[in-house]
Design an enzyme around this catalytic site. Structure first.
Site, mmCIF file in Angstrom:
data_model
loop_
_atom_site.group_PDB
_atom_site.id
_atom_site.type_symbol
_atom_site.label_atom_id
_atom_site.label_comp_id
_atom_site.label_asym_id
_atom_site.label_seq_id
_atom_site.Cartn_x
_atom_site.Cartn_y
_atom_site.Cartn_z
ATOM 1 N N GLU A 94 33.514 -12.904 27.307
ATOM 2 C CA GLU A 94 33.685 -14.252 26.780
ATOM 3 C C GLU A 94 34.966 -14.057 25.642
ATOM 4 O OE1 GLU A 94 30.858 -16.228 24.735
ATOM 5 O OE2 GLU A 94 30.397 -14.416 23.425
ATOM 6 N N ASP A 128 -20.609 2.067 -19.559
ATOM 7 C CA ASP A 128 -21.908 1.375 -19.568
ATOM 8 C C ASP A 128 -21.836 0.391 -21.048
ATOM 9 O OD1 ASP A 128 -24.357 0.180 -18.710
ATOM 10 O OD2 ASP A 128 -25.529 2.082 -19.251
ATOM 11 N N ARG A 155 25.223 -7.766 7.618
ATOM 12 C CA ARG A 155 24.726 -9.128 7.545
ATOM 13 C C ARG A 155 23.346 -9.463 6.573
ATOM 14 N NH1 ARG A 155 26.635 -12.676 12.952
ATOM 15 N NH2 ARG A 155 28.302 -11.365 13.477
ATOM 16 N N GLU A 169 32.309 -11.452 11.712
ATOM 17 C CA GLU A 169 32.907 -10.037 11.487
ATOM 18 C C GLU A 169 34.196 -9.716 11.577
ATOM 19 O OE1 GLU A 169 31.945 -10.369 15.918
ATOM 20 O OE2 GLU A 169 31.158 -11.055 14.054
ATOM 21 N N ASN A 197 35.810 -15.813 22.186
ATOM 22 C CA ASN A 197 35.708 -16.553 20.991
ATOM 23 C C ASN A 197 36.949 -17.269 20.404
ATOM 24 O OD1 ASN A 197 32.748 -16.665 20.845
ATOM 25 N ND2 ASN A 197 32.832 -14.432 20.475
ATOM 26 N N LYS A 229 -33.545 7.625 -16.767
ATOM 27 C CA LYS A 229 -32.549 6.523 -16.849
ATOM 28 C C LYS A 229 -33.385 5.098 -17.285
ATOM 29 C CE LYS A 229 -29.288 3.909 -13.767
ATOM 30 N NZ LYS A 229 -28.359 3.547 -14.768
ATOM 31 N N GLU A 260 35.356 -10.291 24.168
ATOM 32 C CA GLU A 260 34.311 -9.732 24.358
ATOM 33 C C GLU A 260 34.205 -9.100 25.595
ATOM 34 O OE1 GLU A 260 31.042 -11.313 22.102
ATOM 35 O OE2 GLU A 260 32.131 -12.328 20.418
ATOM 36 N N HIS A 314 -30.892 2.000 -23.521
ATOM 37 C CA HIS A 314 -30.262 0.914 -24.082
ATOM 38 C C HIS A 314 -31.024 0.657 -25.446
ATOM 39 C CE1 HIS A 314 -27.638 -0.253 -20.691
ATOM 40 N NE2 HIS A 314 -28.146 0.483 -20.174
ATOM 41 N N HIS A 358 -30.732 8.588 -20.709
ATOM 42 C CA HIS A 358 -30.113 7.442 -20.850
ATOM 43 C C HIS A 358 -30.775 6.296 -21.282
ATOM 44 C CE1 HIS A 358 -27.033 4.435 -20.015
ATOM 45 N NE2 HIS A 358 -27.993 3.736 -19.427
ATOM 46 N N ASP A 417 -31.803 5.387 -7.647
ATOM 47 C CA ASP A 417 -32.246 4.380 -6.823
ATOM 48 C C ASP A 417 -32.995 3.394 -7.583
ATOM 49 O OD1 ASP A 417 -32.637 3.310 -3.790
ATOM 50 O OD2 ASP A 417 -34.496 3.435 -4.652
ATOM 51 N N THR A 452 -30.168 -2.335 -11.060
ATOM 52 C CA THR A 452 -29.302 -2.789 -10.016
ATOM 53 C C THR A 452 -29.484 -1.895 -8.788
ATOM 54 O OG1 THR A 452 -27.429 -3.256 -11.725
ATOM 55 C CG2 THR A 452 -27.202 -3.495 -9.465
#
Length: 1177
Positions: free
Chosen positions: A324, A572, A377, A332, A326, A741, A311, A773, A771, A678, A908
């Site tokens: 070095e 709703d 790898r 590899e 090896n 509402k 290397e 219910h 609107h 609101d 709400t």
């Protein structure tokens, strides 16, 4: 002549003479004897063991595997003819370093030769010698050469003696930190520590300053000791920005040494190679000659035999430095094999048998480079987290294959368990092409074909490398990864199918993930989707809106003859009847029918209000995606949403810019009409919402929340004059449409006539929308009265989703208006088809259906004034708390609580405040009078306190006194609009924070996080874990599949999963059950934690993400060192402990300053990811 006996193929006299005059270091050719190898033991594991076994099989050689106690499930032991356990009772790595056990296995099983592979004992001379002493051949260099080359300091000396240039460094391993300091004083920084007895990046640390020296010395020593059994280090000057070039060499016992050209291994992280290329790109031919010449010269200098690698570092000036040798096969080696067509493992074995390189046809002049090969790898590491090793079970493994692709795999198969004990390599992928670009293209294609699930991999990172322009067309150095941060812009892996299997398994084991109000099973019958004609839908009111804008749209509505309807079925209605739980899946199925058959609707109400947070909180869907998908399916009918004024779609106050931004994004995603209200009819809050909707380009529909009874002269607070005066303010503020509402359904026919007629007389040109219910059952009559009095639009829900706390029946109103001036123009037969779909679909939501506890509406709503949706919720809550028989008391308390708070508008979130106070009174047995008397002593619900402080706004008529003063005492009070004083929201900072945590953040995600930060975070975490659950049908979503049930899941157009639930496994010791499926014909399984069982089992605690001082393990691993003690003061960034996983050590630093409160770990303890290490105060 004995030496010629075994030499075939023309070994000439000159050849004999050449051999005889070799350096004395070489073995004498007269002692070489050809001895065929019949059985090979591989002293290694994983892919290299398998690689050697395959070569042996091809040569007719029997194979022996060894394995540790932790490796019983590894593939290498199955690939061998025989397999034996070694290192019983030893740590995982130490088992493969236990020479006596390996030699024992070899001797007891008549092994001829041992192949060391790479890593572990491959560069240990004592192991090579032990083999020879046991009369077992070592497939590699002689022990003496292994010793010389394994000792990097001695290897340096040999290189210098051979005239090969080297990097400045120590002459021998250093014995202490002081020597490292002396070296740095002489040569300066940067320097690098290297393990003296091993490679692979272990024990290798770069140091750039004195401050880093001690810590890196300690870590490098510890890593080297752990990986190689010897912590010796030496020090070198660190060469900046070099190329890492290595030369493959091959020698025999006769003194022949050849090279097989070079490999470029410059693409590294933590000094470990990631991608290798042969040959090196754009390498100067003269430099290649110098590299290969020096490599062969060095090998001959020591009498090298068998395979090895020399290397070098090559600096930017083209100068090369030996680093070095090896003395083993490299990871590899594959790329060299591909370009030279030389099987290196075959050659190793034949050389060990005593054959010469010429006998094997391996002469230097015959070695040619053919094309280019790249090796990637594939590891179980997460590049997004600094390449932290990942562990776990591979749930899915599908490899990339095809022409030019070679796979050398380790433990790559479905069901394999990746432990933290060994290297993270999963499979080596090798691509061979005519040039680097061709090989890279093949590699990219192969990696794209891989499907690995259950553990993280580095494949997305590798794909970025392969697509990098510098990599493809230039040269790279060892800084390539560090200098290309874009490599970490990783394309997220979808993994949708496996995540959905995890979800289904989770539901099968643990039940529904969304809270279930009542114990009822979803229907097993799916609704039949009515037929829709081919082609696009007819034009509708949205076409007018797009063409003429909000003002022109409002004029068209006002000029329309007949009564217009808004359908609330998409919002709703199911909020009121089914706890807001209807999923996008069921809305999308019926949407095309609505588009084609109800094009003359005024609008479809399908978004906003409670549906926004519930979509994320309980259905795990993105509310914005719901809007986008419905918009695509219903392009012709306007959409309407509920906007809570200055509260947008939340229950709190937001900075003004957040409300404006929300409306802008909603309009961009297809919203048309903003019904702004609101909860207290507080005008400043409403006007802010109106301005935000108008500025976004939407139709502004200001909604007056209705309460009381304008037809009752005894009700003097909310009179006709109050509503007309409020309407006048809203018209002045620029509303396009005026809305009443009536959340509680309090409008009776007479009060409807009075209110709408007064508004119509006052505002003849403004469209009026009502609107209501149907809680009391008078909804249809009241809406008809409104129409007669001049209302342009009224709200209805399809028949099977109408009545009770929902809206009046669409079919009833269409039928009653037919043939009159209020004729809706809607075909009644189509309403029947629409209703039939929802009648069956409603059965899917049986666990949430209000009829489970509430069998009818009730006219007592005229007394308690409870809004429709809240009426349903309170009924559910009363029954779930065992107070079903006391619901009458709850309703009575609600009326009393309303009076206590001053008779407020109840929508709400104000309705919730009244409800909280009512339940507080029932729970504590308090009357209205007692609450008033004891107000300064009671601990009121937080919502009540904040209301009295002014956080919701100022109620009409002011706050109740003396109740307010008694409750608040010295608490601060807000004067004016609550959100007016809030600083602007920093969307840039918010986006930055989100992008640091999640992939693919959209502008819509940013708004979701702005509205509901905690809910959004939980939704994203859920989606990351379980994938696109919105693709599942509703029954599967709620209760999962039955065993043996087969079903399909469409992920997207053209991508459909075929799934069959197979079996549910028994509980294992980790508190998990294995759930088996068949996915697209292939067996899949997932491990699911049994939450109930785990409550009864003890497990190490996990760090909570939202608790800043809880420090969790960043990866699975073993605790090596704890650097702090309980009670110690620490600073941010200070080291806390050291973890080791896959032979890599990681320092865990403190993210905060503080005091160590408690330590939960001990040295040598094994941790899983996110296990709690310690707590900091």
């Amino acid at each position: 002549m004995l030496q010629l006996r075994f030499v075939k193929g023309g070994l000439t006299f000159l050849g004999v003479k050449r051999v005889s005059v070799l350096n004395a270091a070489f073995q004498s050719t007269q002692r070489v004897e050809y001895k065929p190898i019949k059985k090979v033991l591989v002293a290694n594991r994983g892919e290299i063991a398998t690689r050697v076994f395959r070569a042996c099989t091809e040569l007719g050689i029997r194979t022996v595997a060894v394995y540790s106690e932790q490796d019983t499930g590894q593939i290498h032991r199955q690939k061998a003819d025989e397999a034996y356990i070694i290192g019983k009772g030893l740590p995982p790595v130490q088992a493969y370093l236990h020479i006596p056990d390996i030699i024992k296995v070899a001797k007891e099983n008549e092994v001829d030769a041992v192949h060391p592979g790479y890593g572990f004992l491959s560069e240990r001379s004592d192991f090579a010698q032990a083999c020879i002493d046991a009369d077992v051949r070592f497939i590699g260099p002689s022990p003496e050469v292994v010793r010389k080359m394994g000792d990097k300091v001695e290897a340096r000396t040999i290189a210098i003696r051979a005239g090969v240039p080297v990097v400045p460094g120590t002459d021998s391993p250093i014995s202490c930190l002081t020597e490292a300091k002396e070296f740095s004083n002489t040569y300066g920084f940067p320097i690098i520590f290297k393990a003296a007895y091993g490679g692979g990046g272990r024990g290798m640390r770069v140091v750039r300053s004195y401050e880093e020296l001690e810590e890196n010395y300690t870590r490098a020593y510890s890593e080297a000791l752990s990986a190689f059994g010897n912590g010796a280090l030496f020090v070198e000057k660190f060469i900046e920005r070099p190329r890492h070039i290595e030369v493959q060499i091959l020698g025999d016992k006769y003194g022949n040494v050849i090279h097989l050209y070079e490999r470029d291994c410059s693409i590294q992280r933590r000094h470990q190679k990631v991608v290798e290329i042969a040959p090196a790109a754009q390498l100067d031919l003269q430099l290649r000659d110098r590299l290969t010449h020096d490599s062969v010269k060095l090998a001959k200098q020591v009498g090298y035999e068998n395979a090895g690698t020399v290397e070098f570092l090559v600096d930017k000036h083209g100068k090369h430095y030996f680093i070095e040798v090896n003395s083993r096969l490299q990871v590899e080696h594959t790329v060299t094999e591909e370009i030279t067509d030389v099987d290196l493992v075959h050659a190793q074995i034949h050389v060990a048998e005593g054959k010469s390189l010429p006998e094997l046809g391996l002469k230097q002049e015959n070695i040619r480079i053919n094309g280019c090969a790249i090796q990637c790898r594939v590891t179980t590491e997460d590049p997004a987290r600094g390449f932290q090793p990942d562990t776990g079970r591979i749930e899915v493994f599908r490899s990339g294959e095809g022409m030019g692709i070679r796979l050398d795999s380790a433990s790559a198969f479905q069901g394999a368990v990746i432990s933290p004990h060994y290297d993270s390599l999963l499979v080596k992928v090798i691509a061979h092409g005519k040039d680097q670009q061709g090989a890279a293209t093949k590699m990219s294609r192969a990696l794209a074909e891989f499907r690995i699930r259950g553990v993280k991999t580095n494949i997305p990172f590798l794909q970025n490398v392969l697509n990098n322009h510098q990599f493809l067309h230039g040269t790279v150095d060892t800084q390539f990864i560090d200098e290309n941060p874009d490599l970490f812009n990783l394309r997220p892996v979808q993994n949708r199918a496996q995540k959905l299997l995890h979800y289904l398994g989770h539901v099968m084991v643990n039940g529904p993930t969304t809270p279930i109000p009542v114990k009822a099973k979803p229907s097993s019958i799916d609704p039949v989707i009515p037929m829709v004609p081919l082609g696009g839908p007819p034009s509708g009111f949205r076409d007018i809106l797009l063409r003429e804008g909000p003002e022109g749209f409002a004029r068209a509505v006002r000029q329309h003859r007949g009564l217009l309807l808004m359908d609330t079925t998409f919002r709703d209605a199911h909020q009121s009847l089914l706890a807001t739980r209807v999923r996008t899946h069921d809305l999308k199925n019926i949407a095309p029918f609505v588009s084609h058959n109800f094009s003359n609707l005024f609008s479809v109400e399908n978004w906003g209000g409670a549906t926004f947070d519930v979509a994320m909180r309980f259905l795990y869907e993105c509310p914005w995606r719901r809007l986008q998908e419905l918009r695509e399916l219903i392009p012709n009918v306007p959409f309407q949403m509920l906007l809570r004024g200055a509260n947008a779609v939340g229950y709190t106050n937001y900075p003004d810019n957040a409300v404006f931004k929300f409306c802008e994004v909603a309009k961009e995603n297809g919203m048309d009409i903003f019904r702004v209200f609101d909860s207290l009819n507080y005008l400043p809050n409403m006007i802010l919402g109106m301005e935000a909707a108008g500025q976004a380009g939407g139709v502004v529909e200001a909604a007056i929340s209705y309460t009381g009874d304008v037809s009752d002269p005894t009700r003097t607070k909310y009179t006709l004059d109050y509503y007309v005066a409020l309407a006048e303010e809203l018209v002045k503020a620029g509303t396009h449409i005026l809305c009443i509402k009536d959340m509680a359904g309090l409008l009776k026919p007479k009060s409807s006539d009075m209110l709408i007629r007064a508004l119509r007389d006052k505002f003849p040109d403004i469209p009026i929308h009502v609107h209501t219910h149907d809680t009391a059952g008078a909804g249809v009559a009241s809406m008809l009265a409104c129409a007669e009095a001049g209302a342009d639009i009224v709200d209805v829900a399809v028949d099977s989703m109408s009545g009770m706390t929902s809206q009046p029946s669409m079919g009833a109103l269409v039928a009653c208006a037919k043939g009159t001036d209020q004729d809706t123009g809607i075909q009644l037969e189509k309403v029947f088809d629409y209703s039939e779909y929802w009648e069956v679909a409603r059965g899917l939501y049986a666990p949430f259906d209000c009829t489970a506890t509430m069998k009818s509406g009730n006219a007592d709503v005229y007394e308690n004034e409870i809004p429709g949706g809240q009426y349903t919720n309170l009924h559910f809550q009363a029954h779930s708390m065992g107070l079903g028989n006391k619901f009458k008391e709850v309703k009575k308390a609600y009326a009393e609580a309303n009076k206590l708070l001053g008779d407020v508008i109840k929508v709400t979130p104000s309705s919730k405040i009244v409800g909280d106070l009512a339940q507080f009174m029932v729970h504590n047995g308090l009357t209205r009078e007692q609450v008033e008397t004891m107000a300064d002593e009671l601990s009121f619900p937080l919502s009540v306190v904040e209301y009295l402080q002014g956080y919701v706004g100022i109620p009409y008529g002011g706050f109740p006194e003396p109740l307010r003063s008694k409750v608040l005492k010295d608490l601060p009070r807000i004067e004016g609009r609550p959100g007016a004083t809030l600083p602007p929201m920093d969307f840039g900072k918010l986006e930055e924070g989100l992008r640091s945590k999640y992939d693919d953040i959209t502008p819509e995600d940013i708004m979701s996080a702005a509205m509901y930060p905690k809910v959004f975070e939980e939704y994203k975490d859920f989606s990351t874990q379980f994938g696109p659950v919105e693709c599942l049908n509703t029954r599967l979503f709620l209760e999962g599949p039955k065993i043996a049930e087969e079903f399909e899941v469409e992920l997207e157009r053209g991508k459909t999963l075929h799934i069959k639930a197979l079996a549910l496994g028994d509980l294992n010791k980790a508190g998990q059950r294995e759930v088996f499926f068949e996915l697209n014909g292939q067996l899949r399984s997932v491990l699911v934690k049994d939450t109930q069982a785990m409550k009864e089992m003890h497990f190490h605690p996990k760090a909570l993400k939202d608790v800043k001082g809880q420090i969790g393990a960043p990866m699975p691993g073993k605790v090596i060192d704890i650097k702090v003690k309980e009670g110690a003061q620490i600073e941010k960034g200070q080291p806390l402990c050291v973890l080791s996983a896959m032979k890599m050590e990681t320092l865990v630093n403190s993210p905060v300053s503080g005091t160590i409160k408690k330590i939960y770990v001990k040295p040598d303890m094994h941790l899983e990811g996110e296990d709690l290490i310690l707590e900091i105060e």
